[in-house]
Design a protein around this motif. Structure first.
Motif, mmCIF file in Angstrom:
data_model
loop_
_atom_site.group_PDB
_atom_site.id
_atom_site.type_symbol
_atom_site.label_atom_id
_atom_site.label_comp_id
_atom_site.label_asym_id
_atom_site.label_seq_id
_atom_site.Cartn_x
_atom_site.Cartn_y
_atom_site.Cartn_z
ATOM 1 N N LEU A 172 0.834 -1.190 0.000
ATOM 2 C CA LEU A 172 0.000 0.000 0.000
ATOM 3 C C LEU A 172 0.877 1.252 0.000
ATOM 4 C CD1 LEU A 172 -2.714 -0.994 2.645
ATOM 5 C CD2 LEU A 172 -2.872 -1.154 0.159
ATOM 6 N N ASP A 173 0.378 2.310 -0.700
ATOM 7 C CA ASP A 173 1.027 3.613 -0.629
ATOM 8 C C ASP A 173 0.005 4.640 -0.166
ATOM 9 O OD1 ASP A 173 -0.573 4.080 -2.845
ATOM 10 O OD2 ASP A 173 1.060 3.855 -4.278
ATOM 11 N N ASN A 175 -1.218 7.247 -1.675
ATOM 12 C CA ASN A 175 -2.228 7.589 -2.650
ATOM 13 C C ASN A 175 -3.364 6.572 -2.651
ATOM 14 O OD1 ASN A 175 -3.281 9.059 -5.026
ATOM 15 N ND2 ASN A 175 -2.709 7.182 -6.144
ATOM 16 N N TRP A 176 -3.041 5.255 -2.580
ATOM 17 C CA TRP A 176 -4.082 4.223 -2.554
ATOM 18 C C TRP A 176 -4.922 4.317 -1.273
ATOM 19 C CZ3 TRP A 176 -5.212 0.753 -6.421
ATOM 20 C CH2 TRP A 176 -6.133 -0.262 -6.091
ATOM 21 N N THR A 179 -7.190 7.697 -1.785
ATOM 22 C CA THR A 179 -8.179 7.758 -2.861
ATOM 23 C C THR A 179 -9.094 6.543 -2.903
ATOM 24 O OG1 THR A 179 -6.558 6.790 -4.395
ATOM 25 C CG2 THR A 179 -6.672 9.208 -4.267
ATOM 26 N N VAL A 180 -8.564 5.374 -2.664
ATOM 27 C CA VAL A 180 -9.370 4.143 -2.777
ATOM 28 C C VAL A 180 -9.976 3.742 -1.433
ATOM 29 C CG1 VAL A 180 -9.361 1.694 -3.443
ATOM 30 C CG2 VAL A 180 -7.990 3.365 -4.747
ATOM 31 N N PRO A 196 -4.095 -2.977 -4.137
ATOM 32 C CA PRO A 196 -3.463 -2.813 -5.455
ATOM 33 C C PRO A 196 -2.798 -4.111 -5.895
ATOM 34 C CG PRO A 196 -2.111 -1.833 -3.761
ATOM 35 C CD PRO A 196 -3.379 -2.262 -3.094
#
Length: 352
Positions: A172-173, A175-176, A179-180, A196
């Motif tokens: 995981l980062d 951004n994920w 946003t997700v 992801p």
């Protein structure tokens, strides 16, 4: 627990104005008072030829203050009873620190009006009845209990710190997550967790710590061996010699203590007799047949068979069953309820 105590024999102050009738009625009588080990503060001994006698005993007693003004709460204080042997004369002085007057010294006398030439106080120990302090019989068991508690505390702490499952994620980062996942992680059957490519999730849970549990089990086994009296069936068959040896080992400390208590009480009764001028021969003995309560059904059947064969009297069989805890009635009461004095005659049967 301490393997030590003491018995003080005392007699009320009467000034010699009492009769045998008062003694028989219980109006005037000697008393035996037990003092635990922690209430025997100090003692000294002296030699009289080959005999060792107590020359000083200091006892602590917790008593209720009689002149308290509070009628709703009882107040207690410690007083100190000092027993001395000076010039072969026994004296008693009771110190009450909360009182201003000087303590009074009393010279106890026997029935003939003569002062005692020794202190009527008897030590009772687990190994011997003298002023020497014996080792506490439960010390080793108490030390093992403390060690067992430490292992138990470590075990409970390990369960608390790492016993709960921990969720982990990889791949995981930020951004994920923003946003997700919208900065939320939903677990359970009602929550889906989109990851992801290459991402993973799992539960991290520690395996059971068997080392601490094994240490606790070993200490419990040691406590059983030391006499914790936890009932457990033997896993290995033993010979009759080994069984008898085990019984002697198990009851040796308890039997020694019972014999010492019997000896201490007999000595205390002798002091009590001196106070009232009695010369009656006394007999007192605590039972040491502690293994009698563990008689097996085969042993009980063997006793009955021996009785039926006429090798044991009914009184002897009743005595064995009474000491084993099975019979509660006296022989006379048992006969009144139908117990036979002699074993029944065998009934002849015809065979075809």
């Amino acid at each position: 627990s301490f393997g030590r105590g003491g018995i003080l024999v005392d007699f009320p102050e009467t000034g010699g104005s009492y009769s045998q009738a008062d003694v028989d009625a219980g109006l005037v009588r000697p008393t035996l008072t037990y003092y635990p080990a922690l209430e025997i503060l100090n003692w000294r001994t002296t030699k009289r030829k080959a005999k060792t006698l107590l020359s000083l005993v200091v006892l602590r007693e917790k008593v209720e203050v009689e002149d308290s003004d509070d009628i709703f709460v009882s107040q207690y204080q410690y007083r100190y009873r000092v027993l001395r042997l000076t010039d072969d004369k026994y004296t008693v002085t009771v110190h009450e620190p909360w009182k201003s007057q000087q303590p009074k010294t009393v010279i106890p006398q026997d029935k003939n009006g003569k002062p005692f030439d020794e202190i009527p106080f008897v030590f009772c120990g687990i190994s011997r009845n003298d002023a020497q302090v014996d080792d506490a019989p439960l010390y080793d068991l108490a030390a093992l209990n403390i060690a067992h508690y430490r292992n138990s505390a470590d075990y409970e702490e390990a369960c608390f710190m790492v016993g709960q499952p921990t969720v982990w994620y990889s791949g995981l980062d930020q951004n994920w997550i923003s946003t997700v996942l919208k900065n939320e992680f939903r677990l359970g059957s009602r929550g889906g967790l989109p990851l992801p490519a290459g991402g993973a999730a799992g539960l991290l849970q520690v395996a059971s710590n068997t080392m601490i549990k094994e240490a606790m089990d070993q200490k419990e086994a040691q406590m059983v061996a030391l006499g914790a009296r936890i009932v457990r069936d033997p896993s290995v068959a033993k010979t009759a010699t080994e069984v008898n040896s085990d019984k002697v080992t198990e009851i040796s400390t308890l039997a020694s203590g019972a014999r010492n208590v019997s000896a201490a009480l007999r000595k205390a009764f002798e002091y009590a007799q001196r106070f009232i001028g009695s010369s009656t021969k006394l007999a007192f003995e605590l039972s040491t047949d502690f293994d009698m309560v563990r008689m097996t059904s085969q042993e009980l059947l063997a006793i009955v068979t021996t009785w039926q064969a006429g090798l044991l009297a009914t009184e002897e069989v009743r005595d064995i069953y009474t000491r084993a805890g099975y019979a509660t009635l006296s022989m006379e009461d048992a006969q009144a309820k139908g117990v036979q004095q002699k074993p029944p005659e065998p009934v002849a049967t015809e065979t075809g």
